[in-house]
Design a protein around this motif. Structure first.
Motif, PDB file in Angstrom:
ATOM      1  N   GLU A  31       0.893  -0.786  -0.235  1.00 36.40           N
ATOM      2  CA  GLU A  31       0.102   0.125   0.061  1.00 36.40           C
ATOM      3  C   GLU A  31       0.551   1.190  -0.019  1.00 36.40           C
ATOM      4  N   VAL A  32       1.764   1.317   0.447  1.00 33.80           N
ATOM      5  CA  VAL A  32       2.270   2.274   0.825  1.00 33.80           C
ATOM      6  C   VAL A  32       3.167   2.176  -0.283  1.00 33.80           C
ATOM      7  N   HIS A  33       4.501   1.086  -1.247  1.00 36.71           N
ATOM      8  CA  HIS A  33       4.676   1.596  -2.355  1.00 36.71           C
ATOM      9  C   HIS A  33       3.593   1.954  -3.538  1.00 36.71           C
ATOM     10  N   ARG A  34       2.824   1.537  -3.657  1.00 40.82           N
ATOM     11  CA  ARG A  34       1.570   2.199  -4.554  1.00 40.82           C
ATOM     12  C   ARG A  34       1.748   3.984  -4.198  1.00 40.82           C
ATOM     13  N   ALA A  38       4.502   9.518  -7.656  1.00 40.58           N
ATOM     14  CA  ALA A  38       5.003  10.658  -8.634  1.00 40.58           C
ATOM     15  C   ALA A  38       4.241  10.156 -10.024  1.00 40.58           C
ATOM     16  N   ARG A  39       3.630   9.238 -10.684  1.00 37.69           N
ATOM     17  CA  ARG A  39       3.217   9.174 -11.638  1.00 37.69           C
ATOM     18  C   ARG A  39       2.066  10.409 -12.593  1.00 37.69           C
ATOM     19  N   GLU A  40       1.213  10.800 -10.788  1.00 34.35           N
ATOM     20  CA  GLU A  40       0.921  11.904 -11.353  1.00 34.35           C
ATOM     21  C   GLU A  40       0.836  12.851 -11.667  1.00 34.35           C
ATOM     22  N   ARG A  41       2.265  13.175 -10.926  1.00 37.25           N
ATOM     23  CA  ARG A  41       2.943  14.626 -11.168  1.00 37.25           C
ATOM     24  C   ARG A  41       4.263  14.376 -12.265  1.00 37.25           C
ATOM     25  N   ALA A  42       4.287  12.705 -13.251  1.00 39.88           N
ATOM     26  CA  ALA A  42       5.469  13.286 -14.061  1.00 39.88           C
ATOM     27  C   ALA A  42       3.949  13.289 -15.110  1.00 39.88           C
ATOM     28  N   ASN A  43       3.179  12.685 -14.938  1.00 39.36           N
ATOM     29  CA  ASN A  43       2.206  13.069 -16.325  1.00 39.36           C
ATOM     30  C   ASN A  43       1.637  15.188 -16.241  1.00 39.36           C
ATOM     31  N   LYS A  44       1.527  15.261 -14.973  1.00 41.36           N
ATOM     32  CA  LYS A  44       2.014  16.361 -15.132  1.00 41.36           C
ATOM     33  C   LYS A  44       2.165  17.973 -15.616  1.00 41.36           C
ATOM     34  N   MET A  75      12.655   9.232  -2.072  1.00 39.86           N
ATOM     35  CA  MET A  75      13.806   8.542  -2.254  1.00 39.86           C
ATOM     36  C   MET A  75      13.226   6.920  -1.644  1.00 39.86           C
ATOM     37  N   LEU A  76      13.042   6.261  -3.031  1.00 38.14           N
ATOM     38  CA  LEU A  76      12.487   4.452  -2.683  1.00 38.14           C
ATOM     39  C   LEU A  76      13.715   3.947  -3.529  1.00 38.14           C
TER      40      LEU A  76
END
Length: 561
Positions: free
Chosen positions: A31-34, A40-46, A456-457
Motif C-alpha cells: 500500500e505504501v509503495h503504491r 510520482a506518476r501523477e506528477r510525471a504526467n503533469k 527516495m525509494l
C-alpha cells in the motif's frame, strides 16, 4: 582493505548520552509503495503535459522553428517558422537573435545532432546567454538527440566472428564513441565493452574493464575482465564495442539480425545534446525533451540565473570522457564550474549512466563558489545517482580565500526511485545512491545546504554517498530532514560516510540501513523527522543473482575509488 560496517556498542552509548533517538522505522507495504508510486506518476504526467511559457512573457522577440518551416522565412511566427537549427545558429552568430529573445520549437518535431566539435563530439543545439528556449503547438515535447538509427535488418551485417554483427552505417571515429544502445524504447539495452587501452584494443595482454555482473534486461552475465584480441571477444547478448580505427560498431546477438529482432534500435554517440560554449547566463529551458546522447543531456558552464523546467531527459551517457582512458560520461543536466542561481524544477529524468542533476568542478584557483541552487519538484528514476554535488577542495585551500564552497542549496520535494538499477548499474564502480554529495574527497564545504521533503525509494547500494552530512549545531554539512526512504534492511546501507560523523573525520565507514545505525545518526541531529521503510526481499530477479552488489566503491586506506 577493511571497511567498518557498524558502530560499536561503546560508541553508540557515548553518542546517545542523555538522549534516546526516536526514529520512524517500519516495514514497507504494498500500500505504501503504491501510494508513492501513484503520486510520482501523477506528477510525471503533469510535467509531461505542462503548458509552455507564453510568448507574451518574453521581453524581446520570439522566433519559431518547425520541421514544416522554411529557412527563407522570417521565423517570427508559427506560420513563418524557420526549419533548421542551422538557421537558428546563424542567427546567433549575426546577433539577429540575441539576449532577451525567445526560441520556440514545434511540439512533435525531432532534431538530431548536426554540429560537431573535434574533441567533445556532436551536439544538437547551442544554449546561448539570455535566451529562453520553449515549445509551441500541441502534442509531445520537441525532441533533441545525438544518435544513429540501428533500426532495420539492413543496418547490420554478419561478420567472421560467430554472432557478432557490424553496423553498416558510419559509426564514426574516436570522438563519436558510442555510449549506449537502446532497443525498443528500453525493453533491452547494450552493455559497452571497453578495453583498458581504447585506442589500442587488440594488443596482446590487454583486458577489458570489469563491469561485474550486469543485465541487459534480457539476461544476466558477467561482462569484462577478459582478453580482447578481436571483436570476437564479445560473447554476451547486446555487448558492443566501437572500433575507432576501423570506424565500425560491433554488437553480439545470438538471436539473428538485431535489426530484424528489434523494431527500433537507437545508438547514442559521444557529445552533449544541448551545450553551452560560453558562460551560461540568464538562460531558461522549458518543455524540451532530450534523449539518446552519449555524454551529457544538457551541459552548462558557470551558471548564473539558469532555470530548467518541465523538461524530459532519458537514456543519457556511457561514452568515454578522455579517449585514452576508460572513465565514462553520463549526466542528464550538468553545470561545470561556479554557479549563482541554478534552478532545475519539475523535470522527468530516467535511465542515466551517472548522475541526473549535478553541479561540479575540480579544485583550482581562485575559489569556486556554487550558490543559490534549487532542485525541486522533479521525478528521477534509474540512474547511478539522481543528485550529485561535487566541488572538491585540497587541504591547503580549507579556511583560505580560495576555499571552494556550496552555499544556499535546496534539494526538496523530489520523487527519486531505483538508484543504481538498470542502465547505470553497468558502471565498474557500483556505488548507486540517491546523493553523491561531496564524495570525491574529504574536504568539501557545504553551508546552508538542505535535502528535505523528498521521497527516495530503493537504492542498489546506499542512500547517501558522502562525508558531508550536517549534524545538530554543526556550522557545515548537508542537513537532511523530513525525507521518506525505503531500503533493504541490514543488507544495504544508509550512507558511506566517515568514522567520526560529528567532526567529519576518520576513515570511511558504511552505516547499515538498520535501526541501530539510524538511531546513531539521528541522535546526532540529522533526519530527525524522516520516515524509514524497510523490506527484506529483492526488488528484481537479477538482484538475487548478484547483479547489483557493491563493487569497487572506496578504499579508505588509499583514498581511491
Amino acid at each position: 582493505m577493511r571497511i567498518e560496517t557498524i558502530v560499536t556498542s561503546e560508541e553508540l552509548s557515548a553518542i546517545r548520552a542523555g538522549r534516546q533517538a526516536e526514529i520512524n522505522f517500519q516495514p514497507m507495504t504494498e500500500e505504501v509503495h503504491r501510494h508513492y508510486t501513484e503520486l510520482a506518476r501523477e506528477r510525471a504526467n503533469k510535467i509531461m503535459d505542462a503548458e509552455s511559457i507564453s510568448p507574451e512573457k518574453i521581453p524581446g522577440n520570439c522566433y519559431y522553428i518547425s520541421h514544416f518551416g522554411s529557412d527563407e522565412a522570417d521565423g517570427r511566427s508559427p506560420e513563418s517558422a524557420w526549419q533548421t537549427i542551422e538557421r537558428l545558429h546563424r542567427a546567433f552568430e549575426t546577433q539577429e537573435v540575441t539576449a532577451g529573445d525567445g526560441v520556440f520549437f514545434e511540439r512533435g518535431s525531432e532534431w538530431n545532432s548536426r554540429f560537431h566539435t573535434e574533441t567533445m563530439g556532436d551536439y544538437a543545439l547551442l544554449l546561448m546567454p539570455g535566451i529562453t528556449y520553449s515549445a509551441y503547438g500541441t502534442g509531445r515535447k520537441p525532441v533533441f538527440m545525438n544518435c544513429l538509427s540501428g533500426s532495420g535488418k539492413e543496418k547490420w551485417r554478419e561478420t567472421e566472428y560467430p554472432n557478432v554483427w557490424a553496423y553498416t552505417g558510419n559509426a564514426g571515429g574516436r570522438y563519436g564513441d558510442v555510449g549506449n544502445i537502446v532497443c525498443d524504447g528500453g525493453k533491452a539495452y547494450g552493455i559497452k565493452v571497453t578495453p583498458h587501452e581504447p585506442n589500442h584494443p587488440y594488443q596482446p595482454g590487454v583486458k577489458t574493464v570489469d563491469s561485474g555482473m550486469v543485465t541487459n534486461k534480457m539476461e544476466v552475465f558477467h561482462s569484462g575482465d577478459t582478453l580482447f584480441p578481436n571483436p570476437g571477444g564479445l560473447c554476451n547478448n547486446l555487448e558492443f564495442f566501437h572500433d575507432y580505427e576501423a570506424e565500425v560498431l560491433y554488437l553480439y546477438f545470438d538471436r539473428g539480425n538485431p535489426g530484424a529482432y528489434f523494431s527500433e534500435i537507437m545508438i547514442s554517440r559521444r557529445g552533449n545534446v544541448l551545450r553551452s560554449e560560453v558562460k551560461s547566463t540568464d538562460i531558461m529551458v522549458d518543455n524540451l525533451c532530450v534523449k539518446y546522447g552519449g555524454s551529457h543531456g544538457m551541459n552548462l558552464v558557470d551558471c548564473e540565473n539558469v532555470t530548467i523546467q518541465n523538461c524530459e531527459l532519458g537514456w543519457i551517457g556511457g561514452s568515454l570522457q578522455e579517449m585514452t582512458g576508460t572513465v565514462r560520461y553520463g549526466n542528464a543536466i550538468e553545470n561545470w564550474g561556479e554557479c549563482d542561481g541554478f534552478y532545475i524544477r519539475s523535470c522527468v529524468v530516467y535511465e542515466c549512466y551517472d548522475a541526473q542533476l549535478t553541479t561540479q568542478y575540480i579544485s583550482g584557483e581562485p575559489a569556486c563558489i556554487m550558490q543559490n541552487i534549487e532542485f525541486s519538484g522533479n521525478v528521477l528514476a534509474f540512474s547511478n545517482s539522481p543528485i550529485e554535488l561535487w566541488n572538491n577542495n585540497t587541504p591547503e585551500k580549507l579556511g583560505t580565500e580560495n576555499e571552494n564552497q556550496f552555499l544556499h542549496v535546496r534539494v526538496m520535494d523530489n520523487y527519486m526511485f531505483y538508484s543504481g538499477y538498470q542502465f547505470g548499474h553497468q558502471r565498474p564502480v557500483k556505488n548507486g545512491s540517491f546523493g553523491c554529495l561531496g564524495a570525491k574527497g574529504f574536504y568539501e564545504v557545504f553551508k546552508d545546504t538542505e535535502i528535505t521533503d523528498n521521497v527516495m525509494l530503493y537504492s542498489a547500494v546506499m542512500l547517501h554517498y558522502t562525508r558531508s552530512v550536517g549534524y545538530r549545531n554543526s556550522p557545515y554539512g548537508i542537513m537532511l530532514d523530513r525525507n521518506v526512504y525505503a531500503m533493504q534492511k541490514d543488507k544495504k546501507y544508509y550512507a558511506k560516510s566517515c568514522e567520526y560523523p560529528e567532526t567529519n573525520e576518520g576513515s570511511a565507514r558504511l552505516y547499515p540501513y538498520s535501526r541501530e545505525a539510524l538511531e546513531t545518526l539521528v541522535s546526532l541531529g540529522t533526519e530527525e523527522n524522516s520516515v524509514f521503510y524497510w523490506y527484506d526481499s529483492f526488488l528484481f530477479p537479477e538482484e538475487e543473482q548478484g547483479v547489483y552488489l557493491m563493487l569497487n566503491v572506496w578504499d579508505p586506506e588509499s583514498g581511491e575509488q
